[in-house]
Design a protein around this motif. Structure first.
Motif: not given
Length: 358
Positions: A111-115, A118-126, A128-133, A143-150
């Motif tokens: 999981l990452g926070f977009t934008p 751009s290599m993060y999803p490509l590394l996930a693909m390579g 075979n890890t599912r990318w969550i953006g 914010s701490p509250e948002y990131i913790a909730r997600v």
């Protein structure tokens, strides 16, 4: 003519495009966040000497554990780091790839926070890890509250936090990183590729490593050290992380030449980083100049400026390209990114942007 689509590719690779930024022989390249100041001559001579000396032993494999280089990285980082806390590879991209090989893979999520980079999803693909953006908050902040909730909602196996973030330049507070770690069930990576360009006094996630065995801080020599062509990235973490990465690294993955060059550069860290203050000044000058021209520069802790208010990104790219200047269209509507170069390069960019408004 055969294309790779005609080959028995993995299904997950079909229809995909490789990573790449435009490359062109222009006088001013401000599109890939390089340190355009280059390596000081005295340092270059020492690096050449170190590499030359290592050539004598090229008939033998290099130190598989790159022990001395790890010691040098630990000394450079401080924060109580020791060699066993350090791991390195051919650029921070390979470091990230090895982390995903060890902790990602089939049935696991990244999981990452977009934008973001751009290599993060490509590394996930390579791997075979599912990318969550997941999207960032207003003005690309987190914010701490948002990131913790997600993170609690998605329960990812691996989280990546780019700080300062590429392409937006947004730094993260230590409170936000703490909140991410507490919410995450698995590995948390803080990608600090641009950390040296942060405003003085900005704390590093290195301060949080003690007592957090799932936290990894990734760094690179490509940016502040003007070492992009050498391909040297590294991380700091609990020693158990390095033990895990030994399971997936290729044998002798850091050549003797790479180790020699990196150690020589680290011996001159003060000289190599002497231009950082100037790069910060040019970054701030770009931000002020763009704002005066009616664009929307976002706050940046990196060596680049991300700005909005662009009516036509393709037209702006072409306008600058025709004047020998290359910047980056990152695919975000109305926004572009420009690297802070030397004073001369920054002046040329701002002059070209002013001409567009005339």
């Amino acid at each position: 003519m055969t294309t790779f689509d005609d080959l028995p590719l993995r299904d997950g690779l079909r229809g995909r495009s490789p990573y790449g930024a435009p490359q062109a022989p222009v006088p001013i390249s401000l599109n890939v966040n390089e340190n355009t100041h280059g390596i000081p001559e005295v340092v270059a001579h020492d690096i050449v000497g170190a590499v030359a000396a290592s050539i004598i032993g090229l008939n033998r494999y290099p130190d598989r554990e790159f022990t001395e280089l790890r010691q040098d990285f630990a000394a450079y980082l401080g924060h109580g780091m020791r060699a066993e806390n350090i791991w390195a590879a051919n650029g921070s991209n390979e470091v990230l790839q090895q982390i995903l090989l060890a902790f990602g893979g089939p049935g696991r999520t990244f999981l990452g926070f977009t934008p973001t980079y751009s290599m993060y999803p490509l590394l996930a693909m390579g791997t075979n890890t599912r990318w969550i953006g997941r999207e960032r908050e207003k003005d690309f902040e987190l914010s701490p509250e948002y990131i913790a909730r997600v993170i609690a909602e998605d329960a990812p196996d691996v989280v990546v936090l780019c700080s300062p973030n590429n392409p937006t330049g947004t730094p993260l507070t230590l409170d936000t990183i703490r909140a991410a770690y507490e919410a995450a069930p698995g590995i948390v990576i803080v990608d600090e590729a641009y950390a040296e360009f942060s405003d003085q006094g900005t704390p590093s996630a290195l301060e949080l490593l003690q007592g957090r065995p799932r936290l990894i801080v990734s760094r690179t020599m490509s940016k502040a050290f003007a070492f992009a062509g050498a391909r040297v990235g590294y991380l700091a973490a609990d020693p158990a992380i390095a033990d895990a990465l030994r399971l997936v690294r290729l044998p002798y993955h850091l050549s003797a030449l790479t180790q020699a060059a990196a150690r020589a550069a680290l011996r001159h860290s003060d000289a190599m980083l002497a231009v950082v203050d100037d790069i910060r000044a040019q970054r701030d000058r770009m931000s002020s100049g763009l704002a005066e021209l009616g664009y929307r520069p976002y706050r940046s802790g990196s060596n680049f400026v991300f700005f909005g208010g662009v009516d036509d990104t393709s037209a702006l790219f072409q306008h600058l390209f025709e004047r020998g200047i290359l910047i980056r269209d990152v695919g975000i509507d109305g926004h572009m990114r420009v690297t802070a170069g030397t004073e001369t390069e920054t002046s040329a960019f701002l002059d070209a942007m002013t001409a567009l408004r005339s």
